[in-house]
Design a protein around this motif. Structure first.
Motif, PDB file in Angstrom:
ATOM      1  N   VAL A 133       0.854  -1.226   0.000  1.00  0.00           N
ATOM      2  CA  VAL A 133       0.000   0.000   0.000  1.00  0.00           C
ATOM      3  C   VAL A 133       0.865   1.241   0.000  1.00  0.00           C
ATOM      4  O   VAL A 133       0.635   2.209  -0.723  1.00  0.00           O
ATOM      5  CB  VAL A 133      -0.942  -0.022   1.210  1.00  0.00           C
ATOM      6  N   ARG A 146       2.494   1.734  -3.405  1.00  0.00           N
ATOM      7  CA  ARG A 146       1.533   2.241  -4.397  1.00  0.00           C
ATOM      8  C   ARG A 146       1.303   3.749  -4.213  1.00  0.00           C
ATOM      9  O   ARG A 146       1.249   4.519  -5.171  1.00  0.00           O
ATOM     10  CB  ARG A 146       0.215   1.460  -4.269  1.00  0.00           C
ATOM     11  N   ASN A 147       1.157   4.217  -2.982  1.00  0.00           N
ATOM     12  CA  ASN A 147       0.950   5.667  -2.700  1.00  0.00           C
ATOM     13  C   ASN A 147       2.155   6.481  -3.167  1.00  0.00           C
ATOM     14  O   ASN A 147       2.019   7.596  -3.685  1.00  0.00           O
ATOM     15  CB  ASN A 147       0.710   5.863  -1.217  1.00  0.00           C
ATOM     16  N   TRP A 148       3.396   5.859  -3.020  1.00  0.00           N
ATOM     17  CA  TRP A 148       4.605   6.618  -3.421  1.00  0.00           C
ATOM     18  C   TRP A 148       4.662   6.774  -4.918  1.00  0.00           C
ATOM     19  O   TRP A 148       4.976   7.843  -5.419  1.00  0.00           O
ATOM     20  CB  TRP A 148       5.848   5.847  -2.896  1.00  0.00           C
ATOM     21  N   GLU A 160       2.138   6.809  -7.028  1.00  0.00           N
ATOM     22  CA  GLU A 160       1.080   7.759  -7.457  1.00  0.00           C
ATOM     23  C   GLU A 160       1.529   9.210  -7.220  1.00  0.00           C
ATOM     24  O   GLU A 160       1.314  10.099  -8.059  1.00  0.00           O
ATOM     25  CB  GLU A 160      -0.215   7.474  -6.711  1.00  0.00           C
ATOM     26  N   SER A 161       2.158   9.467  -6.094  1.00  0.00           N
ATOM     27  CA  SER A 161       2.632  10.831  -5.790  1.00  0.00           C
ATOM     28  C   SER A 161       3.716  11.244  -6.750  1.00  0.00           C
ATOM     29  O   SER A 161       3.783  12.398  -7.199  1.00  0.00           O
ATOM     30  CB  SER A 161       3.140  10.880  -4.344  1.00  0.00           C
TER      31      SER A 161
END
Length: 481
Positions: A370, A373-375, A377-378
């Motif tokens: 998780v 994935r957030n990294w 997207e940023s």
């Protein structure tokens, strides 16, 4: 014959053509002048001193001052004459219709074959005739408007100077001065006059006119014409027309105080106010100073009460309204109860929120996948954002242009810039700039700055003191004090 005898008798008794002396006649014919002189001597010897009572008629004064008139009654008329020396002693003005008693001698006037009385004295025939003359004069002056109410003026409330026309030796002036001193001490000007007898009316009128002719600032504010009581004959001077006209024409408000309360003169009608006595005139002239002081004190007290009354009423109203307000604890009861309710709701809400947060945190599962994935997207969002260099260089270029303009302006406004064009700057010993000639002349020494250095100078006429120093330049610019 009888006829011839009668004819001779007629001839002897008839007048002849030429006057002839008769036998036994020892008196010659008299001339008109001789008989006139004889009649004059006879009349003057027989009637050398007489008193006549009659009514004046046809009164007239000649330019020489002599008085001519006629005295008449119901059945006869006699001419009269009074020479100038006697007319000057008259205590009244003779007019037609006045009943008088004339004292003098009878004589004749040969020029007209008349007899006449040469009057040495003339007096009004009794008090009734005097009152009739008074009433006649009053009606005549009243018809002229001298006694009209609209002519009356208001007396000054507090006169600074009071003029008094009266006798200087009688009790009247003492009473007036004493009364004024008791009520309101004032400055008094006394014009001494006769108040009865021959010449009194002339002196009184002259005094009234004299007060009126005084300049402003010296002239009295109020005039009192006063005399004590007496008979109508004693007060007659104040009934004379010359006195009445002087009072009516006076520019000063006038009080008439002639006689006692029952006495009335024409001066009373002409004056602006009538006082029953001279003492009453003083009371009318000024108020009582003590009463004025008491009135002022009373007005001051009323003023203070009036000023404090709104405060007192406001305090009373405030107290009344304050009593209707609820007590502080009553005002706080309901808000305190609401505060308690809200405090309880807040406590319960925090507990509920903490419980729900704990539940959501327990349900959330954090794993490396998780986070990765957030990294990613940023990073993708960051790559999509492109920053242009113009956004940074353009503001820098604009600021550089403004700074260059300010540098050029500072260079032009530099204080020493004019020195390059041949100008100079002047300083005193303390290093302060000197900008005018007057200030330079009073300085003991001066320093003149040129483009290539300073020069110490002394104004003309002064000894050279210690050399002043021009202020040191700070950053290429001299210090201006």
């Amino acid at each position: 014959m009888p006829g011839s005898n009668s004819s001779s008798d007629f001839d002897s008794a008839s007048d002849g053509l030429v006057a002839k002396e008769s036998a036994g006649d020892n008196s010659g014919a008299l001339t008109i002048t001789e008989i006139s002189q004889a009649l004059k001597r006879t009349v003057e010897d027989r009637f050398g001193h007489v008193k006549l009572r009659g009514e004046l008629s046809g009164v007239k004064r000649a330019a020489s001052g002599h008085l001519y008139c006629s005295l008449k009654d119901e059945g006869a008329v006699i001419d009269g004459v009074m020479w100038r020396g006697s007319t000057q002693r008259l205590s009244f003005v003779p007019e037609d219709g006045i009943e008088v008693i004339a004292t003098g001698k009878l004589t004749t006037y040969p020029g007209r074959s008349k007899y006449q009385i040469v009057m040495e004295r003339m007096e009004i025939a009794g008090e009734g005739a005097l009152l009739a003359l008074l009433e006649k004069t009053r009606k005549r002056l009243e018809a002229e408007g001298l006694f009209a109410p609209e002519r009356k003026r208001q007396l000054p409330f507090i006169p600074t100077t009071i003029g008094v026309v009266t006798s200087p030796t009688g009790a009247v002036i003492r009473d007036i001065l004493h009364r004024l001193a008791d009520r309101f001490p004032s400055h008094v000007l006394v014009w001494p006059v006769l108040v009865q007898g021959n010449g009194a009316a002339a002196q009184i009128s002259a005094a009234i006119n004299g007060f009126g002719a005084m300049p402003e600032g010296v002239r009295p504010d109020l005039l009192i014409v006063a005399r004590g009581g007496g008979s109508i004959e004693d007060l007659w001077a104040f009934n004379e027309e010359v006195v009445v006209r002087a009072i009516a024409a006076s520019p000063i408000p006038t009080i008439s105080a002639v006689g006692h309360e029952t006495d009335t003169t024409l001066a009373d009608f002409a004056a602006d106010a009538r006082a029953p006595t001279p003492t009453a005139a003083a009371e009318m002239a000024v108020p009582v100073r003590a009463d004025l002081a008491n009135t002022l004190d009373d007005l001051g007290l009323r003023q203070r009460k009036t000023a404090l009354r709104p405060v007192t009423l406001g305090r009373e109203r405030l107290e009344a309204r304050a009593q209707r307000l609820p007590r502080p604890e009553q005002l706080l009861q309901l808000p305190a109860q609401k505060l308690d309710d809200l405090g309880e709701k807040l406590r319960r809400g925090l507990l509920d929120r903490a419980a729900s947060g704990r539940e959501r945190l327990g349900a959330l599962r954090l794993s490396p996948a998780v986070l990765e994935r957030n990294w990613r997207e940023s990073k993708q969002r960051l790559d999509t954002v492109r920053l242009s260099p113009m956004l940074v260089t353009r503001p820098i270029a604009e600021k550089a242009q403004k700074l260059a303009a300010l540098a050029r302006l500072a260079e032009q406004l530099h204080p020493e810039k004019p020195l390059q064009r041949g100008y100079a700057m002047v300083f005193d010993a303390a290093g302060r700039p000197v900008t005018d000639k007057a200030s330079a002349q009073v300085k003991p020494s001066l320093a003149i700055r040129f483009r290539d250095g300073d020069l110490q100078v002394v104004p003309a006429g002064r000894k050279k003191p210690a050399q002043p120093k021009a202020p040191a330049a700070e950053g290429g610019q001299p210090k201006l004090l």
